[in-house]
Design a protein around this motif. Structure first.
Motif, mmCIF file in Angstrom:
data_model
loop_
_atom_site.group_PDB
_atom_site.id
_atom_site.type_symbol
_atom_site.label_atom_id
_atom_site.label_comp_id
_atom_site.label_asym_id
_atom_site.label_seq_id
_atom_site.Cartn_x
_atom_site.Cartn_y
_atom_site.Cartn_z
ATOM 1 N N GLN A 28 45.200 -32.288 54.142
ATOM 2 C CA GLN A 28 45.160 -30.835 53.953
ATOM 3 C C GLN A 28 45.168 -30.455 52.471
ATOM 4 O OE1 GLN A 28 45.012 -28.520 56.432
ATOM 5 N NE2 GLN A 28 45.067 -26.802 55.027
ATOM 6 N N TRP A 29 46.005 -31.128 51.676
ATOM 7 C CA TRP A 29 46.174 -30.781 50.267
ATOM 8 C C TRP A 29 45.894 -31.992 49.393
ATOM 9 C CZ3 TRP A 29 50.129 -29.222 53.805
ATOM 10 C CH2 TRP A 29 50.059 -27.872 54.167
ATOM 11 N N GLY A 30 44.624 -32.288 49.221
ATOM 12 C CA GLY A 30 44.195 -33.467 48.479
ATOM 13 C C GLY A 30 44.478 -33.435 46.991
ATOM 14 N N LYS A 31 44.755 -32.260 46.429
ATOM 15 C CA LYS A 31 45.028 -32.174 44.994
ATOM 16 C C LYS A 31 46.429 -32.635 44.623
ATOM 17 C CE LYS A 31 41.913 -28.356 43.781
ATOM 18 N NZ LYS A 31 41.850 -27.013 43.167
ATOM 19 N N LEU A 32 47.309 -32.780 45.608
ATOM 20 C CA LEU A 32 48.663 -33.223 45.310
ATOM 21 C C LEU A 32 48.656 -34.707 44.993
ATOM 22 C CD1 LEU A 32 49.199 -30.437 46.658
ATOM 23 C CD2 LEU A 32 51.295 -31.421 47.539
ATOM 24 N N VAL A 48 55.745 -26.154 49.375
ATOM 25 C CA VAL A 48 55.222 -24.838 48.984
ATOM 26 C C VAL A 48 55.087 -24.760 47.468
ATOM 27 C CG1 VAL A 48 55.757 -22.364 48.910
ATOM 28 C CG2 VAL A 48 56.004 -23.630 51.056
ATOM 29 N N GLY A 49 56.091 -25.229 46.741
ATOM 30 C CA GLY A 49 56.045 -25.202 45.278
ATOM 31 C C GLY A 49 54.914 -26.048 44.712
ATOM 32 N N ARG A 50 54.711 -27.222 45.289
ATOM 33 C CA ARG A 50 53.635 -28.105 44.815
ATOM 34 C C ARG A 50 52.254 -27.529 45.127
ATOM 35 N NH1 ARG A 50 55.820 -31.454 41.048
ATOM 36 N NH2 ARG A 50 57.942 -31.767 41.750
ATOM 37 N N ILE A 51 52.108 -26.949 46.312
ATOM 38 C CA ILE A 51 50.827 -26.319 46.673
ATOM 39 C C ILE A 51 50.535 -25.180 45.705
ATOM 40 C CG2 ILE A 51 49.612 -24.949 48.423
ATOM 41 C CD1 ILE A 51 51.301 -26.490 50.543
ATOM 42 N N GLN A 52 51.533 -24.366 45.465
ATOM 43 C CA GLN A 52 51.391 -23.224 44.549
ATOM 44 C C GLN A 52 50.960 -23.696 43.158
ATOM 45 O OE1 GLN A 52 55.073 -21.097 44.052
ATOM 46 N NE2 GLN A 52 54.158 -19.506 42.795
ATOM 47 N N ARG A 54 49.610 -26.769 42.153
ATOM 48 C CA ARG A 54 48.345 -27.511 42.067
ATOM 49 C C ARG A 54 47.114 -26.664 42.372
ATOM 50 N NH1 ARG A 54 49.885 -31.296 38.869
ATOM 51 N NH2 ARG A 54 51.397 -32.722 39.772
ATOM 52 N N TYR A 55 47.282 -25.673 43.243
ATOM 53 C CA TYR A 55 46.128 -24.865 43.638
ATOM 54 C C TYR A 55 46.076 -23.509 42.935
ATOM 55 C CZ TYR A 55 44.956 -28.322 47.134
ATOM 56 O OH TYR A 55 44.596 -29.493 47.760
ATOM 57 N N GLY A 56 47.096 -23.193 42.133
ATOM 58 C CA GLY A 56 47.111 -21.944 41.382
ATOM 59 C C GLY A 56 47.108 -20.712 42.283
ATOM 60 N N ILE A 57 47.889 -20.773 43.357
ATOM 61 C CA ILE A 57 47.948 -19.657 44.299
ATOM 62 C C ILE A 57 49.356 -19.078 44.316
ATOM 63 C CG2 ILE A 57 46.057 -20.528 45.736
ATOM 64 C CD1 ILE A 57 48.127 -21.625 47.689
ATOM 65 N N SER A 58 49.497 -17.920 44.944
ATOM 66 C CA SER A 58 50.803 -17.270 45.011
ATOM 67 C C SER A 58 51.736 -18.041 45.942
ATOM 68 C CB SER A 58 50.650 -15.834 45.524
ATOM 69 O OG SER A 58 50.297 -15.834 46.896
ATOM 70 N N LYS A 59 53.018 -17.794 45.768
ATOM 71 C CA LYS A 59 54.002 -18.429 46.636
ATOM 72 C C LYS A 59 53.780 -18.004 48.088
ATOM 73 C CE LYS A 59 58.925 -19.200 47.228
ATOM 74 N NZ LYS A 59 60.266 -18.978 46.689
ATOM 75 N N ASP A 60 53.452 -16.719 48.298
ATOM 76 C CA ASP A 60 53.205 -16.232 49.657
ATOM 77 C C ASP A 60 52.032 -16.964 50.310
ATOM 78 O OD1 ASP A 60 55.310 -14.445 49.597
ATOM 79 O OD2 ASP A 60 54.057 -12.714 49.116
ATOM 80 N N GLU A 61 50.955 -17.174 49.551
ATOM 81 C CA GLU A 61 49.783 -17.869 50.084
ATOM 82 C C GLU A 61 50.128 -19.333 50.387
ATOM 83 O OE1 GLU A 61 46.244 -18.836 51.683
ATOM 84 O OE2 GLU A 61 46.984 -16.818 51.281
ATOM 85 N N ALA A 62 50.870 -19.978 49.492
ATOM 86 C CA ALA A 62 51.275 -21.361 49.723
ATOM 87 C C ALA A 62 52.158 -21.453 50.969
ATOM 88 C CB ALA A 62 52.012 -21.906 48.500
ATOM 89 N N GLN A 63 53.028 -20.467 51.136
ATOM 90 C CA GLN A 63 53.902 -20.417 52.313
ATOM 91 C C GLN A 63 53.069 -20.274 53.581
ATOM 92 O OE1 GLN A 63 57.523 -20.131 52.006
ATOM 93 N NE2 GLN A 63 57.463 -20.618 54.169
ATOM 94 N N LYS A 64 52.060 -19.412 53.549
ATOM 95 C CA LYS A 64 51.181 -19.217 54.712
ATOM 96 C C LYS A 64 50.460 -20.515 55.060
ATOM 97 C CE LYS A 64 50.287 -14.316 53.972
ATOM 98 N NZ LYS A 64 49.306 -13.318 53.536
ATOM 99 N N GLN A 65 49.982 -21.208 54.039
ATOM 100 C CA GLN A 65 49.288 -22.470 54.279
ATOM 101 C C GLN A 65 50.221 -23.508 54.902
ATOM 102 O OE1 GLN A 65 47.095 -24.091 50.986
ATOM 103 N NE2 GLN A 65 46.072 -22.150 50.544
#
Length: 89
Positions: A28-32, A48-52, A54-65
């Motif tokens: 799902q998150w190959g950039k990690l 959530v913090g790592r997704i946020q 590495r992908y340069g997205i908001s915490k809310d968006e990372a949480q949704k993912q």
């Protein structure tokens, strides 16, 4: 009217079975990085913090993912609880 949420896979279950589900999370998150995965270790807040980051997205968006991924795991092959015995056939 409040919208009732369907329960997501318990993050305690994900953490307890991290070795089994980590591969699906990596897809799902190959950039990690490997280091990211070592630090996540099944912990939702870390993921959530790592997704946020590495992908340069908001915490809310990372949480949704993360929530969407956990929900998908719930409908996929069931993860065995650590206390359940393996069934040999």
């Amino acid at each position: 009217m409040t919208k009732e949420k369907q329960p997501l896979m318990n993050w305690g279950t994900i953490e307890g079975n991290w070795k089994q589900v980590k591969g699906k999370a990596r897809e799902q998150w190959g950039k990690l990085t490997d280091s990211d995965w070592d630090q996540v270790a099944g912990k939702k807040d870390q993921l959530v913090g790592r997704i946020q980051e590495r992908y340069g997205i908001s915490k809310d968006e990372a949480q949704k993912q993360a929530d969407a991924w956990a929900k998908a795991q719930q409908s996929a092959e069931p993860v065995r609880e650590p206390h359940e015995p393996s069934v040999r056939r």
